[in-house]
Write an enzyme that holds these catalytic residues in place. Sequence first.
Site, PDB file in Angstrom:
ATOM      1  N   HIS A 174       9.994  -0.608  -1.644  1.00 19.06           N
ATOM      2  CA  HIS A 174       8.856  -1.504  -1.840  1.00 19.06           C
ATOM      3  C   HIS A 174       8.221  -1.111  -3.178  1.00 19.06           C
ATOM      4  O   HIS A 174       7.550  -0.085  -3.286  1.00 19.06           O
ATOM      5  CB  HIS A 174       7.863  -1.326  -0.688  1.00 19.06           C
ATOM      6  N   ARG A 226      -5.890  -9.568  -4.734  1.00 23.93           N
ATOM      7  CA  ARG A 226      -7.065  -8.715  -4.548  1.00 23.93           C
ATOM      8  C   ARG A 226      -6.746  -7.332  -5.107  1.00 23.93           C
ATOM      9  O   ARG A 226      -5.631  -7.069  -5.558  1.00 23.93           O
ATOM     10  CB  ARG A 226      -7.386  -8.583  -3.057  1.00 23.93           C
TER      11      ARG A 226
END
Length: 700
Positions: free
Chosen positions: A222, A307
């Site tokens: 990831h 965000r």
Amino acid sequence: MHLSVRNIHNVPTKRITKLLIANRGEIACRIIKTARRLQIETVAVYSDVDKDSMHVAMADQAVRVGPAQSAHSYLLKDRIVNAAIKTNSQAIHPGYGFLSENASFAQYCQSNDLIFIGPPPNAIESMGIKSKSKEIMSEAGVPVIEGYHGKDQNSDFLQHEANKIGYPVMIKAIKGGGGKGMKIVSKESEFFENLMSAKRESLSSFGDDSVLIEKYIQQPRHVEVQVFADQHKNCVYLFERDCSVQRRHQKVMEEAPAPRLSESLRQHLGETAVRAAKAVGYEGAGTVEFIFDNTTNMFYFMEMNTRLQVEHPVTEMITGVDLVEWQIKVAEGEQLPLKQNEIKLRGHSVQARIYAEDPYNNFLPAAGNLQYLDYPNVSDDVRVETGVRQGDDVSVHYDPMIAKLVVWSETRSDAFAKLKNNLAAFNIAGLSTNVQFLMSLCAHPELLKGNVHTGFIEQHKNVLLSKYLPNTELISQAVIALILYEENNTISTNINTNDPYSPFATQTGFRVNHNYVQKIKLKHNLCGEIYDVKIEYCGVGSSNSRFNVSFKNKDTEIESNVIGSLDTSSPNRFHLTCVVDGTLYKSNIAFIENSVHLFNKDGKNEFIVILPFDEKTIDSNEQDTGSNSTILAPTQSTVERVNVSLGDDIRIGDPIVVLTAMKMEYVVKAQIEGKIEKILCKEGDSVRKGELLVKIIPIN
């Protein structure tokens, strides 16, 4: 490392002087720190259980927004906006989680003349729906993984699509993140149960149960890229983070930059992320997440988080940039303070998330009170980001994260060594945490080589979660700490039982006795071993008490000579200096109820004092999770569903009760075949750890 922004552009057009933070805990405290440095007043919002919390204490003002449940407080956009209007705030910072990626909330802020510190509503909407975001990325030339991203949510149709893709597949909520509404399915027979669970989690967390289906890449990494854009069409990347080390699809440890990437691949990732951000007209801080295939070195767009990320501090540490300050400056209308060629990568940073959870019990969350809390010393290269203090509760209603420990060093190996040393200084007692697990994790040789992937913890769990036996020195230190503590708190032969932190406040029959051999029993909390201990007082020499200590369990009998002293500089904080058979040891000590917690360079050991002697109780092997014929709550939680009725016949593996704790769902399954005799809970009940939920009559 000092985080700063060079003011190289025009005076801001929308100066923010008062900011409301639509969040709680650690991230609210983090935003307040930067706002305070920028001379911006802050307003906190809080639920009933957070009224005395750290972020409320730090803010200049605070407004109540509702009861503990986030759906009735932190997720109510009208109450948040009304609080901003009431306090004359000009802007709202959403932090992460809650309303941070809610496009309608961003629009609602703007329609009330409030600056939303985040991207435009249309960018949030485009990237917040995973199916739509993948369509946009494909059109922009960003590689996307194979899967079904359409609107048809019929269960049979979704299973058909999964069968076409081929197992294993990943079921993912189209909204949100953090591992919620995400399930891996390895075979067709498991699809429907996982689909229903993913939909329930998604509905509970994001108010939408829609999911997508993707091909699951086995052993992927990831890797995510921090991007930043302003209102003047400038967009840059601030390098990448590797967030592969996860449990339950939630990140545990993050580092920047990602290991084992060539400079050309690093640049390619960054430029692809910028292209993704520009494709949606992005503004502010964002993270483009990629699945990286270790076998092919190919990467695929996974999602974009519109965000600030939980792991943003590692990016700040390697670039010297304060990302919250950049967010505020961009929201005020300024251009980005740095151009791409001015952003330099320096050194290596690692972040560990310290959770209230029990890694040795499937990482179950462990809500409770932080009865003892001591942090490492902070510096330019060691940060502690937290929203709690000693004595605070970690609530079942919110995320179980206690703190983030972030370190920086010139090299990756030095950064991990520094992380391990500072984790040892993170002393917590009163509830279960993952600190010891994190220490094992950051010392694992494969992680240190950079051989990480999202299944790393599962692959190495036998080593990472091994339950070790305490050695002679640890047991001796725990014993002497107990003895010296009671010696310091004893007047003549009377124990100070008014001290709530005394391990013997609720016990009888134990006191320091200089004339006789004293006997106690200790149980190590992790390995479960019980030790019969004898302590013989040998008097005082050179200002230190001397003892002979002997102990035995079923396999071992050891005797040692111990000299020790126990000092305290503040209430309930003790420092033990102990010589065991001629070797000096130093530890921090906490006494909580009937336990002694010993902290040293190797982490924490807890020893439970068992008094009075009750051999039947002491030697019982019955587990806290109940016998096979009873279903007990494995942790403090809320009953989401009861899947059975009185008289139902059940088989091994049948889901009996579905619980939610700290925003995650847990299915308690039957361990035997039988018939449901009693149901002692209902949907919506709050239950304690170990509480009886269902009783089963076994079939003989």
